[in-house]
Motif scaffolding. Structure first.
Motif, mmCIF file in Angstrom:
data_model
loop_
_atom_site.group_PDB
_atom_site.id
_atom_site.type_symbol
_atom_site.label_atom_id
_atom_site.label_comp_id
_atom_site.label_asym_id
_atom_site.label_seq_id
_atom_site.Cartn_x
_atom_site.Cartn_y
_atom_site.Cartn_z
ATOM 1 N N ALA A 291 0.827 -1.206 0.000
ATOM 2 C CA ALA A 291 0.000 0.000 0.000
ATOM 3 C C ALA A 291 0.865 1.261 0.000
ATOM 4 O O ALA A 291 0.595 2.217 -0.738
ATOM 5 C CB ALA A 291 -0.934 -0.006 1.207
ATOM 6 N N GLY A 292 1.911 1.279 0.819
ATOM 7 C CA GLY A 292 2.804 2.432 0.850
ATOM 8 C C GLY A 292 3.540 2.643 -0.457
ATOM 9 O O GLY A 292 3.699 3.785 -0.929
ATOM 10 N N VAL A 293 3.979 1.550 -1.058
ATOM 11 C CA VAL A 293 4.681 1.632 -2.341
ATOM 12 C C VAL A 293 3.758 2.178 -3.421
ATOM 13 O O VAL A 293 4.156 3.012 -4.254
ATOM 14 C CB VAL A 293 5.223 0.240 -2.722
ATOM 15 C CG1 VAL A 293 5.672 0.205 -4.175
ATOM 16 C CG2 VAL A 293 6.376 -0.145 -1.802
ATOM 17 N N TRP A 294 2.510 1.751 -3.409
ATOM 18 C CA TRP A 294 1.569 2.229 -4.419
ATOM 19 C C TRP A 294 1.250 3.710 -4.268
ATOM 20 O O TRP A 294 0.978 4.398 -5.253
ATOM 21 C CB TRP A 294 0.298 1.384 -4.378
ATOM 22 C CG TRP A 294 0.460 0.062 -5.070
ATOM 23 C CD1 TRP A 294 1.590 -0.435 -5.638
ATOM 24 C CD2 TRP A 294 -0.546 -0.931 -5.266
ATOM 25 N NE1 TRP A 294 1.363 -1.684 -6.172
ATOM 26 C CE2 TRP A 294 0.057 -2.006 -5.954
ATOM 27 C CE3 TRP A 294 -1.889 -1.021 -4.903
ATOM 28 C CZ2 TRP A 294 -0.652 -3.157 -6.313
ATOM 29 C CZ3 TRP A 294 -2.602 -2.161 -5.258
ATOM 30 C CH2 TRP A 294 -1.982 -3.224 -5.955
ATOM 31 N N VAL A 295 1.268 4.227 -3.038
ATOM 32 C CA VAL A 295 1.098 5.669 -2.851
ATOM 33 C C VAL A 295 2.191 6.424 -3.609
ATOM 34 O O VAL A 295 1.925 7.395 -4.337
ATOM 35 C CB VAL A 295 1.129 6.035 -1.355
ATOM 36 C CG1 VAL A 295 1.278 7.547 -1.175
ATOM 37 C CG2 VAL A 295 -0.139 5.559 -0.656
ATOM 38 N N LEU A 296 3.434 5.960 -3.469
ATOM 39 C CA LEU A 296 4.546 6.600 -4.177
ATOM 40 C C LEU A 296 4.380 6.501 -5.681
ATOM 41 O O LEU A 296 4.685 7.450 -6.427
ATOM 42 C CB LEU A 296 5.868 5.955 -3.749
ATOM 43 C CG LEU A 296 6.244 6.077 -2.266
ATOM 44 C CD1 LEU A 296 7.541 5.321 -1.987
ATOM 45 C CD2 LEU A 296 6.367 7.539 -1.863
#
Length: 421
Positions: A291-296
């Motif tokens: 989820a954090g990677v997809w925000v980036l």
């Protein structure tokens, strides 16, 4: 990889051996279907996005019956039926000149997705057991992306929006590759039915209904998480990403095709390393990282829209696909493994049908929202909605972790201490 292949049963090797070829045709059409509908057939972008959502609508409608029939008839029979509908849908779409004809073709393609997903995952779970099952889902995903990525590159170099015949060709190739699984199931895998008998003491009336399955908190949270993850992820691949790339970032079809190849290359390079890191670790933690990677990734794509038609915009699209790929390598081995570890053998098709329904639901909402926002020149709002969805996925993974057993979460329980004398 050598140890993984050696540990696979013969049936598992057959299933993996043609995955990349099967998905080559899908790669040819995946990035360009919405472009085909909008720029070649002349449908407006909002209508094209809505038509794309028919794939998921049809899939969602048939997923429930498909899961039940998988448990009753076996995965092999359902997969064969799916191959027929995929062939017919792509063949029809190749020559569709009206919205009605395109709608029928896309609905047939959606029917295949709706029944084949629970059946295929159930077949895998019937053939492959234990820790190797999570690895299988990851390796299968990497091979799927090899086919899709190669197809995307070839499609990007081949298709021409001024020549409808080029699009007809790629859809016909997609139709033919859909028959490859049928050849396997009628040939070397004809003895694998993918059906398990219910235990004698099983109460099917109380445990096999979808309502009863969804009453389990872990299943409910997993289903919701899958829905939102697909909405901000794969639900954007066929409409939102190409549409944003063309309308907002003003990129060529070649750049869009190459971006899908970048996505594939990163998945193939990283998937095996990620699998070794995931073994024995909590799957929910991997989803939080995803989820954090997809925000980036979405922030990088938003940057591309600020400088349309430039090299920076192209770099933003390519960066999005590379960063997003890392998140995919975390998602694909974990969510299917959780669903199948929660399931009993005789109702595995239904558990996988719920995952499929969540996937189709996210894929329904994705193109509709993307088409609406992009048609109304709300590119920045589009990116903001996707970022918010990624944050929601991370929070739902936290909630899921509290409601799932360590075994289903990929962690073996600690052995009990041996009492002293």
């Amino acid at each position: 990889m050598r140890a993984f292949w050696a540990a696979l049963p013969t049936e598992g090797r057959w299933l993996l051996s043609t995955v990349a070829i099967q998905t080559l045709g899908r790669g040819l059409t995946l990035p360009f279907t919405v472009i085909y509908l909008h720029e070649v057939r002349g449908f407006d972008l909002g209508l094209s996005g809505t038509l794309m959502s028919l794939i998921a609508v049809a899939g969602l409608i048939v997923t429930g019956p498909g899961g039940s029939l998988t448990d009753r008839l076996g995965a092999r029979v359902i997969l064969l039926a799916g191959c027929v509908t995929a062939f017919a849908g792509n063949a029809l779409l190749a020559f569709a000149e009206t919205p009605a004809a395109a709608a029928v073709g896309l609905i047939l393609i959606g029917i295949n997705f709706g029944v084949s997903w629970p059946a295929f995952n159930a077949l895998i779970a019937a053939v492959v057991e234990g820790d190797i099952r999570q690895q299988y889902f990851g390796v299968n995903f990497a091979l799927v992306n090899v086919g899709i990525g190669v197809g995307g590159v070839v499609g990007g170099l081949y298709v021409d929006v001024s020549d409808a015949g080029t699009f007809t060709t790629i859809f016909l190739v997609d139709a033919l590759t859909a028959l490859i699984p049928a050849a396997l199931l009628l040939g070397p895998l004809r003895h694998v039915h993918g059906r398990a008998e219910a235990p004698v003491d099983a109460d099917l009336a109380s445990e096999a209904s979808y309502r009863a399955i969804l009453r389990q908190p872990a299943v409910l949270w997993l289903t919701g998480l899958t829905f939102v993850a697909v909405f901000v992820g794969y639900g954007q691949f066929e409409a939102g990403l190409p549409g944003y790339g063309r309308q907002v970032a003003e990129l060529s079809t070649q750049i869009i095709g190459i971006s899908f190849a970048v996505n594939t290359v990163w998945i193939v390079l990283m998937q095996f390393t990620v699998l070794t890191r995931l073994t024995g670790r909590r799957r929910t933690r991997a989803i939080m990282v995803m989820a954090g990677v997809w925000v980036l990734a979405w922030l990088a794509l938003g940057g591309a829209g600020l400088v349309p038609g430039s090299a920076i915009a192209a770099a933003g699209m390519l960066t999005f696909m590379a960063v997003f790929a890392f998140g995919e390598t975390l998602m694909q081995p974990t969510i299917p493994a959780i669903a199948n570890d929660l399931a009993s053998d005789h109702i595995r098709g239904r558990y996988n049908a719920l995952s499929s329904a969540a996937f189709q639901g996210g894929a329904i909402l994705g193109p509709v929202v993307a088409g609406f926002l992009l048609e109304h020149d709300l590119g920045a709002t589009y990116v903001a909605v996707m970022v918010a969805g990624c944050v929601a996925v991370g929070l739902m993974a936290v909630a899921l972790e509290r409601r799932i057993s360590p075994a289903a979460n990929g962690v073996s329980p600690e052995p009990s201490p041996i009492p002293g004398p």
